[in-house]
Design a protein around this motif. Structure first.
Motif, PDB file in Angstrom:
ATOM      1  N   PHE A  15       0.835  -1.203   0.000  1.00  0.00           N
ATOM      2  CA  PHE A  15       0.000   0.000   0.000  1.00  0.00           C
ATOM      3  C   PHE A  15       0.869   1.253   0.000  1.00  0.00           C
ATOM      4  O   PHE A  15       0.620   2.196  -0.741  1.00  0.00           O
ATOM      5  CB  PHE A  15      -0.950  -0.005   1.205  1.00  0.00           C
ATOM      6  CG  PHE A  15      -1.848   1.195   1.245  1.00  0.00           C
ATOM      7  CD1 PHE A  15      -2.825   1.386   0.290  1.00  0.00           C
ATOM      8  CD2 PHE A  15      -1.708   2.147   2.241  1.00  0.00           C
ATOM      9  CE1 PHE A  15      -3.655   2.497   0.318  1.00  0.00           C
ATOM     10  CE2 PHE A  15      -2.522   3.264   2.287  1.00  0.00           C
ATOM     11  CZ  PHE A  15      -3.502   3.432   1.316  1.00  0.00           C
ATOM     12  N   ARG A  16       1.913   1.256   0.814  1.00  0.00           N
ATOM     13  CA  ARG A  16       2.829   2.401   0.861  1.00  0.00           C
ATOM     14  C   ARG A  16       3.481   2.612  -0.506  1.00  0.00           C
ATOM     15  O   ARG A  16       3.612   3.742  -0.982  1.00  0.00           O
ATOM     16  CB  ARG A  16       3.883   2.197   1.932  1.00  0.00           C
ATOM     17  CG  ARG A  16       4.855   3.367   2.022  1.00  0.00           C
ATOM     18  CD  ARG A  16       5.779   3.204   3.169  1.00  0.00           C
ATOM     19  NE  ARG A  16       5.034   3.615   4.353  1.00  0.00           N
ATOM     20  CZ  ARG A  16       5.565   3.762   5.531  1.00  0.00           C
ATOM     21  NH1 ARG A  16       6.844   3.519   5.726  1.00  0.00           N
ATOM     22  NH2 ARG A  16       4.838   4.147   6.551  1.00  0.00           N
ATOM     23  N   ALA A  20       3.128   5.904  -2.900  1.00  0.00           N
ATOM     24  CA  ALA A  20       4.348   6.645  -3.236  1.00  0.00           C
ATOM     25  C   ALA A  20       4.342   7.093  -4.688  1.00  0.00           C
ATOM     26  O   ALA A  20       5.007   8.068  -5.042  1.00  0.00           O
ATOM     27  CB  ALA A  20       5.578   5.793  -2.953  1.00  0.00           C
ATOM     28  N   THR A  21       3.581   6.411  -5.530  1.00  0.00           N
ATOM     29  CA  THR A  21       3.528   6.787  -6.946  1.00  0.00           C
ATOM     30  C   THR A  21       2.545   7.915  -7.215  1.00  0.00           C
ATOM     31  O   THR A  21       2.419   8.359  -8.349  1.00  0.00           O
ATOM     32  CB  THR A  21       3.149   5.579  -7.824  1.00  0.00           C
ATOM     33  OG1 THR A  21       1.812   5.170  -7.509  1.00  0.00           O
ATOM     34  CG2 THR A  21       4.115   4.422  -7.630  1.00  0.00           C
ATOM     35  N   LEU A 159       6.532  19.385  -3.689  1.00  0.00           N
ATOM     36  CA  LEU A 159       5.771  18.158  -3.901  1.00  0.00           C
ATOM     37  C   LEU A 159       6.532  16.983  -3.315  1.00  0.00           C
ATOM     38  O   LEU A 159       7.759  17.037  -3.161  1.00  0.00           O
ATOM     39  CB  LEU A 159       5.558  17.916  -5.395  1.00  0.00           C
ATOM     40  CG  LEU A 159       4.886  19.028  -6.184  1.00  0.00           C
ATOM     41  CD1 LEU A 159       4.874  18.699  -7.671  1.00  0.00           C
ATOM     42  CD2 LEU A 159       3.484  19.272  -5.675  1.00  0.00           C
ATOM     43  N   TYR A 160       5.796  15.899  -3.015  1.00  0.00           N
ATOM     44  CA  TYR A 160       6.418  14.676  -2.523  1.00  0.00           C
ATOM     45  C   TYR A 160       5.803  13.501  -3.255  1.00  0.00           C
ATOM     46  O   TYR A 160       4.581  13.369  -3.337  1.00  0.00           O
ATOM     47  CB  TYR A 160       6.200  14.520  -1.011  1.00  0.00           C
ATOM     48  CG  TYR A 160       6.986  13.375  -0.424  1.00  0.00           C
ATOM     49  CD1 TYR A 160       8.344  13.517  -0.172  1.00  0.00           C
ATOM     50  CD2 TYR A 160       6.380  12.167  -0.148  1.00  0.00           C
ATOM     51  CE1 TYR A 160       9.081  12.460   0.357  1.00  0.00           C
ATOM     52  CE2 TYR A 160       7.112  11.107   0.388  1.00  0.00           C
ATOM     53  CZ  TYR A 160       8.466  11.264   0.632  1.00  0.00           C
ATOM     54  OH  TYR A 160       9.199  10.231   1.149  1.00  0.00           O
ATOM     55  N   GLY A 161       6.651  12.665  -3.816  1.00  0.00           N
ATOM     56  CA  GLY A 161       6.202  11.464  -4.516  1.00  0.00           C
ATOM     57  C   GLY A 161       7.398  10.592  -4.818  1.00  0.00           C
ATOM     58  O   GLY A 161       8.539  11.071  -4.888  1.00  0.00           O
TER      59      GLY A 161
END
Length: 185
Positions: A15-16, A20-21, A159-161
């Motif tokens: 799930f993490r 993350a995508t 942003l975070y990804g």
């Protein structure tokens, strides 16, 4: 028809990896406990909910001291970070006890909430309208009572990804009717 309740849940690591995508903006959720002590944490789980009344939500870990302080005063601020603020995002994600001593911030005179002044382009002051425990987190709904900006030019948000911080390196496409992709079809 398949009974989905009998299916096993996906592994938390899977799930993490899935989430993350999906990049998201980065914010610092801040509050001031009843004793005046500022609290804050990095949060990428911020979402608009409604326009009437203007409402957003944040998802915070149930054991978070920031959540405890936020619930104590029923108010918080969402500081949306500029693209240069990765060190601040990492600092507030670390839980370091002296994090407010390492950043520029002011206490808003009306709300009493801590506002980051050097690293946030926009701040929304909110009052808690409801909470919803979900798993190991609590969804906090906040009615937005005021929005302020520190930006004097177009903003590039942090942003975070894919488990890293990003900045928009391109100019955003204008909305429809202003030369956007939909108007060229």
């Amino acid at each position: 028809m398949t009974d989905t309740a009998s299916r096993p849940l996906v592994d938390p690591t899977q799930f993490r990896s899935l989430m993350a995508t999906h990049p998201s903006g980065v914010a610092i959720v801040t509050t001031s406990a009843a004793d005046g002590k500022p609290w804050g944490m990095t949060c990428s789980s911020v979402c608009s909910v409604a326009l009437r009344p203007p409402t957003l939500l944040v998802c915070l870990r149930a054991q978070s001291p920031t959540l405890a302080a936020l619930l104590e005063v029923s108010a918080f601020a969402v500081n949306l970070l500029c693209d240069h603020a990765e060190p601040v995002a990492q600092l507030f994600a670390s839980g370091a006890p002296d994090r407010f001593e390492k950043v520029g911030w002011v206490r808003d005179p009306e709300s009493g909430m801590p506002h980051l002044v050097e690293d946030a382009h926009t701040v929304a002051d909110c009052r808690v309208s409801r909470t919803l425990p979900v798993g190991d987190h609590v969804v906090v709904f906040g009615e937005v009572v005021r929005v302020g900006t520190h930006a004097v030019e177009p903003v590039r948000p942090l942003l975070y990804g894919t488990r890293r911080y990003w900045s928009l390196a391109v100019t955003p496409v204008p909305p429809d009717g202003e030369g956007g992709a939909a108007s060229r079809q």
